[in-house]
Scaffold this motif. Structure first.
Motif, short mmCIF file in Angstrom:
data_model
loop_
_atom_site.label_atom_id
_atom_site.label_comp_id
_atom_site.label_asym_id
_atom_site.label_seq_id
_atom_site.Cartn_x
_atom_site.Cartn_y
_atom_site.Cartn_z
N ASN A 1 -0.96 -17.48 -23.92
CA ASN A 1 -1.61 -18.92 -23.71
C ASN A 1 -0.55 -19.42 -23.06
O ASN A 1 0.45 -19.82 -23.59
N ASN B 1 1.12 -22.78 -24.81
CA ASN B 1 1.98 -22.65 -26.20
C ASN B 1 2.80 -21.35 -26.26
O ASN B 1 3.57 -21.43 -27.31
N GLU C 1 1.87 -18.77 -27.26
CA GLU C 1 1.16 -17.65 -28.28
C GLU C 1 0.41 -16.47 -27.65
O GLU C 1 0.11 -16.68 -26.36
N PHE D 1 -1.37 -12.23 -27.45
CA PHE D 1 -2.17 -11.43 -28.13
C PHE D 1 -2.16 -10.16 -27.58
O PHE D 1 -2.30 -9.98 -26.16
N LYS E 1 -9.14 -11.17 -28.31
CA LYS E 1 -8.30 -11.40 -29.53
C LYS E 1 -7.85 -13.10 -29.17
O LYS E 1 -7.92 -13.81 -30.16
N GLY E 2 -7.60 -13.14 -28.08
CA GLY E 2 -6.92 -14.70 -27.37
C GLY E 2 -8.10 -15.47 -27.69
O GLY E 2 -7.81 -16.67 -28.03
N ARG E 3 -9.25 -15.21 -27.10
CA ARG E 3 -10.40 -16.04 -26.92
C ARG E 3 -10.90 -16.59 -28.50
O ARG E 3 -11.63 -17.43 -28.62
N GLU E 4 -10.51 -15.61 -29.60
CA GLU E 4 -11.08 -15.88 -30.75
C GLU E 4 -10.38 -17.34 -31.41
O GLU E 4 -11.34 -17.95 -31.84
N LYS E 5 -9.39 -17.51 -30.74
CA LYS E 5 -8.43 -18.67 -31.24
C LYS E 5 -8.51 -19.84 -30.16
O LYS E 5 -8.63 -20.71 -30.60
N TYR E 6 -8.72 -19.48 -28.76
CA TYR E 6 -8.60 -20.08 -27.96
C TYR E 6 -9.81 -20.04 -26.84
O TYR E 6 -9.54 -19.42 -25.75
N PRO E 7 -11.05 -20.41 -27.30
CA PRO E 7 -12.05 -19.90 -26.40
C PRO E 7 -12.25 -20.47 -24.99
O PRO E 7 -12.89 -19.70 -24.08
N CYS F 1 -9.39 -20.85 -23.05
CA CYS F 1 -7.95 -20.54 -22.26
C CYS F 1 -8.18 -19.37 -21.27
O CYS F 1 -9.16 -18.56 -21.09
#
Length: 82
Positions: free
Chosen positions: A40, A43, A45, A47, A58-64, A66
């Motif tokens: 990301n 920030n 973070e 994945f 995996k990243g889109r689960e938290k940051y859809p 991004c």
């Protein structure tokens, strides 16, 4: 109508993502060489996955919304064309 238009600053993603990757290099490379990392750029973070799709999912689960910086751990490029 109803679709959201996403504006992407490619230069920001490249610069920030590469900067974060450099900071993560010593942590990631010893045990994750060859895996794909989605970072990301806002920030830092990250994945990990075996493929680009897996890492980004995996990243889109938290940051859809991004747009991630993608790198292949331990290599200069993700793909090589012949």
């Amino acid at each position: 109508m109803g679709e959201k238009l996403l504006t992407v600053n490619k230069q920001k993603i490249d610069l920030q993502g590469a900067r974060y990757y450099e900071g993560l290099r010593e942590t990631l490379e010893p045990s994750n060489k060859g895996k794909i990392v989605a970072i990301n750029p806002d920030n830092g973070e990250y994945f990990l996955g075996q493929t680009v799709l897996e890492a980004v999912k995996k990243g889109r689960e938290k940051y859809p919304e991004c747009v991630f910086y993608i790198a292949k751990v331990g290599y200069p490029t993700v793909y090589r064309f012949h």
